[in-house]
Enzyme design. Structure first.
Site, short mmCIF file in Angstrom:
data_model
loop_
_atom_site.label_atom_id
_atom_site.label_comp_id
_atom_site.label_asym_id
_atom_site.label_seq_id
_atom_site.Cartn_x
_atom_site.Cartn_y
_atom_site.Cartn_z
NE ARG A 1 -4.43 -1.47 1.30
CZ ARG A 1 -5.56 -1.87 2.38
NH1 ARG A 1 -5.14 -1.53 3.70
NH2 ARG A 1 -6.64 -2.54 1.84
N GLY B 1 -9.77 -9.36 -0.53
CA GLY B 1 -8.45 -9.67 -0.07
C GLY B 1 -7.92 -11.66 -0.74
#
Ligand code: PEP
Length: 669
Positions: A35, A380
Site C-alpha cells: 500500500r 482479500g
C-alpha cells in the site's frame, strides 16, 4: 467520472492527501509495503507538478479497539501487557514515514509531524521547505475520525482541511468508509481530486457494474453466501455466466437438493440461494456450480484429499476444492469472456492439498489476460491467491481494497470516491427535422473526425429516419447517438410513434424528452413527459429532460416556479439510482431558435436554482453531480462564456449543430 490530479492546477498548492498506509506492523517494522508503494506515483506526480507541500494522512489499525483486544488476549493467556509498547509497535506512523522516506529516495524530504496527533499542525506544515512530504500521526487516534456523528467528524475534517488547498484521495482501501479524513474533509477544501491508485481502481471496477465489455464472466467464491448476496445480485445484471465456487457453493448445491456431506453450509441462506438461482434463470445468466469435488474428512491442512466424482458429496466427507471436471467446465466458460471479475477462491487454497482449483482459476484468468480480456481480481482472499501462485502481475488489475472493491462490485456508492466525482460537460446537437440521409452521413463523419480528441462528452440527436445511417458512423467514436423523443408506451397500436425498444434496436443511448417544441407545439404535458422519462430510464437510456419558461412566464417573474414544477413533475417517481442517468437541459423557450441567448449571468442564476431544486428532491450529492445543460441559441461566439459559469455543464444546441463549422467550435470550447 472522477476528477483526478491530472486535471487540477497544482502549482504552489498545499496538498492534503489521504493514503491507505494501513499496513501490517510488527514491533514498529512494516511487514508488507504494497500500500505504501502504491501511493508513490501520485506523491511524485504532485511534487513534480509544483505542489508546495504534500501532507499525508492515514489510519494504521484502530489503536483503541485493537489495543483492547490485544490486552484481553494477553490477560487470557496470562501474559503481561504493555500498552505503550503495543501502541508504539503497531499504530504509530513514525516508522511508516521513515519507510516511505526510504522508498522515495534521497531526492525527497519526508518529515513526521509528531506523535501528538493531527490537530494544530498548520504552522509546522507551513514552516517546511517547498517540496516536503509531511506524514501526520494515525488519524484513528482521534475518535472523531470514525464517529457516526457528522458534526464530530467535521471537527477533525475542518482541522485537516486547514493543511491543504487541494484534497487528494488515493486511499482506495478506505474509500467505503465515511470518515473525517476520507470524505468529510472534502466539504472544507475548495478542490477534491483522486490520485492515480484511486483512478485505476475505479476505472477497472466500476465499469463491471455499470457498462462492462461483454460477455462478462464473474467468478465468485469464498466461504459464505451471506457476505456475497449483494455482489451476486449486482453481477447478475451484466454477467453472461456466474461461476460460484468455494464454501458458498455448497449452500447453492443444497438449495438444488444435492448432497453436500459435512461441507460448510449456511442453512439460513438456502432460500436466498434459491432466489439467486431463480433470478439468474430469469435473466438468462448461466450459473456454474461444481460438478465434482476434492473432499476430506476434516478441515485440516494435513487431511488426505479424496476425489469425489459427481456433484453429490458422501456423508462423511466435506468439500474442500473443486475437481478436474469442474476445472474443465470453468475453462469452457472463461474462454468466452471479454471481461472477467474474480472475487473469492474456489477452494481452501491456503492448504496446499486443496489449492488446485483456485490455482487453475488463477491460471485461466491469467491466460485470458494475455489474450486481451480485461481481468479484475478484487477482494482479500483472491488477491492472496494470485499472489501465492505468483500470477498477480498477469492480471489487468488486482485491487488493493477488500471491502472497498466488494462494495463497488455491489454497485454501492463509496463515500471516498463520491467526493472526487466531477460533473461531465455534455455538448449535444439536436438536429430536429433537418437533413437527408446523405447530408446526415457527411456531417456525422465530419464530427467524428473533428471531435476525436475533444475533452467533453458529445451527443447528436438526428431525426428517427436518420438514426440507422448515423448510428454506425458514430459507433466506436466519442459521440453518443441520441433520439429526439420516444413513445410513452413500450409497443403496440400507436400509429406514428417510435418506441424505446425500436430506439434501443438502433443503438440509441440517450433520449431528449420534454423539448420546448414537444411541450408547446405538440402540447405534451408534464404527466406524459414523466411517463416517457420513466420508461426510457427503465430501458437503460440516458434522458435529457428539457425545461424552461416562455417569454410571458419570464416577464411575469415565474422562471423559478415554472422550472421547479417541470423538474418535480418530470422526475416524479424517478429513483435516486436512476437520477444518475438524467441530464437536465435548461432551455428558455424564448431563446430557442430565436437568436436571443440568455446572458451568462441569467442562465447561471437559473441553473443554480435548478440544482437547488434537485438538492431538495435528491440531496446534496445528487445535486452536485447532475449535469445541467444550457440550450437556446448557443453559438460559437457565446458558448465559452456560457459554459464557464459554475452551474452550466454543457449545451444543447439546435441551429448551430447543423453544420460542423458551427458545432465543432462550440463542442471544443
Ligand atoms: C434546441 O432546439 O434545443 C435549441 C437549443 O435550439 P437553438 O440552439 O437553435 O436555439
Amino acid at each position: 467520472m472522477i476528477k483526478t490530479v491530472k486535471t487540477v492546477n497544482l502549482k504552489d498548492k498545499r496538498i492534503i492527501m489521504r493514503v491507505d498506509f494501513n499496513v501490517p506492523m510488527k514491533d514498529g517494522v512494516v511487514q508488507d509495503d504494497t500500500r505504501i508503494v502504491a501511493s508513490i506515483p501520485t506523491i511524485k506526480y504532485l511534487l513534480a507538478n509544483g505542489a508546495r507541500t504534500v501532507t499525508l494522512m492515514s489510519h494504521l489499525g484502530d489503536p483503541a479497539k485493537d489495543a483492547e483486544k490485544a490486552k484481553a488476549k494477553a490477560e487470557k493467556d496470562g501474559k503481561t501487557f504493555n500498552m505503550e509498547a503495543y501502541i508504539k509497535g503497531k499504530h504509530r506512523m513514525a516508522p511508516v514515514a521513515a519507510y516511505l522516506a526510504k522508498k522515495l529516495g534521497k531526492k525527497y524530504s519526508v518529515v513526521f509531524a509528531g506523535e501528538d496527533g493531527c490537530y494544530n499542525k498548520k504552522a509546522f506544515i507551513e514552516s517546511q521547505k517547498p517540496g516536503t512530504v509531511i506524514m501526520l500521526e494515525n488519524t484513528r487516534f482521534h475518535k472523531e475520525e470514525t464517529s457516526s456523528d457528522p458534526k464530530e467528524r467535521d471537527k477533525l475534517a475542518k482541522a485537516l482541511a486547514e493543511y491543504g488547498d487541494i484534497f487528494v484521495n488515493d486511499a482506495f482501501g478506505t474509500a467505503h468508509r465515511d470518515h473525517a479524513s476520507t470524505a468529510s474533509i472534502a466539504k472544507f477544501v475548495p478542490v477534491s481530486a483522486a490520485g492515480f491508485l484511486m483512478e485505476k481502481e475505479v476505472n477497472y471496477l466500476e465499469p463491471i457494474v455499470t457498462d462492462p465489455v461483454k460477455p462478462l464472466v464473474a467468478i465468485i467464491g469464498g466461504a459464505k453466501v451471506s457476505s456475497k448476496i449483494a455482489v451476486l445480485e449486482s453481477l447478475l445484471k451484466n454477467s453472461a455466466a456466474l461461476i460460484i465456487g468455494g464454501g458458498m457453493a455448497y449452500t447453492f448445491q443444497k438449495a438444488l437438493g444435492q448432497k453436500i456431506g459435512k461441507s460448510l453450509v449456511e442453512d439460513d441462506q438456502i432460500d436466498t440461494a434459491k432466489k439467486i438461482l431463480e433470478a439468474a434463470k430469469k435473466a438468462g445468466v448461466e450459473i456454474v456450480l461444481p460438478v465434482d469435488h476434492v473432499g476430506a474428512d476434516k478441515f485440516d491442512p494435513a487431511a488426505k484429499p479424496v476425489a469425489i466424482a459427481g456433484q453429490n458429496i458422501p456423508d462423511k466427507l466435506m468439500g474442500m476444492d473443486v475437481g478436474p471436471k469442474t476445472i474443465a467446465l470453468y475453462k469452457k466458460v472463461i474462454v468466452k469472456a471479454k471481461t472477467i471479475v474474480w472475487n473469492g477462491p474456489v477452494g481452501v487454497f491456503e492448504f496446499d492439498s486443496f489449492a488446485k482449483g483456485t490455482e487453475a482459476v488463477a491460471k485461466l484468468v491469467a491466460a485470458a489476460t494475455e489474450k486481451g480480456v480485461i481481468t479484475v481480481v478484487g477482494g482479500g482472499d483472491s488477491v492472496a491467491a494470485v499472489n501465492k501462485f505468483g500470477l498477480a502481475s498477469k492480471m489487468s488489475h488486482v485491487s488493493t481494497g477488500g471491502g472497498a472493491s466488494l462494495e463497488l462490485l455491489e454497485g454501492k456508492k463509496l463515500p471516498g470516491i463520491e467526493v472526487t466525482r466531477a460533473r461531465d460537460c455534455l455538448v449535444a446537437g439536436n438536429w430536429k427535422m433537418h437533413m437527408t440521409r446523405n447530408e446526415a452521413a457527411v456531417l456525422a463523419k465530419a464530427l467524428v473526425k473533428a471531435l476525436k480528441n475533444g475533452k467533453h462528452r458529445y451527443l447528436v440527436a438526428p431525426s428517427f429516419t436518420l438514426l440507422e445511417t448515423v448510428g454506425p458512423i458514430l459507433k466506436g467514436s466519442n459521440i453518443n447517438l441520441g433520439a429526439q423523443n420516444c413513445a410513452a408506451e413500450e409497443q403496440g397500436a400507436h400509429t406514428g410513434e417510435v418506441s424505446v425498444l425500436q430506439l434501443k434496436d438502433l443503438g440509441v443511448q440517450t433520449i431528449i424528452l420534454g423539448h420546448s417544441e414537444r411541450r408547446h407545439v405538440y402540447k405534451e404535458d408534464d404527466a406524459l413527459i414523466n411517463k416517457k422519462v420513466k420508461l426510457a430510464l427503465k430501458h437503460g437510456f440516458e434522458v435529457i429532460l428539457c425545461i424552461g419558461e416562455t417569454l410571458d412566464e419570464r416577464e411575469k417573474g415565474k422562471v423559478e416556479a415554472v422550472c421547479k414544477n417541470q423538474i418535480e413533475k418530470g422526475l416524479e417517481g424517478v429513483t435516486p439510482g436512476d437520477l444518475s442517468k438524467v441530464v437536465i437541459a435548461y432551455e428558455p423557450v424564448w431563446a430557442i431558435g430565436t437568436g436571443k441567448t440568455a446572458s451568462p449571468e441569467d442562465a447561471q442564476a437559473a441553473h443554480k436554482f435548478v440544482r437547488e431544486v434537485v438538492e431538495k428532491l435528491y440531496g446534496p450529492d445528487a445535486a452536485r453531480l447532475i449535469v445541467i445543460q444550457y440550450g437556446g441559441s448557443v453559438k460559437p461566439e457565446n458558448a465559452a462564456q456560457l459554459m464557464a459559469m459554475a452551474d452550466i455543464d454543457g449545451a444543447l444546441v439546435g441551429g448551430a449543430s447543423l453544420k460542423s463549422e458551427t458545432f465543432v467550435p462550440i463542442a471544443k470550447f
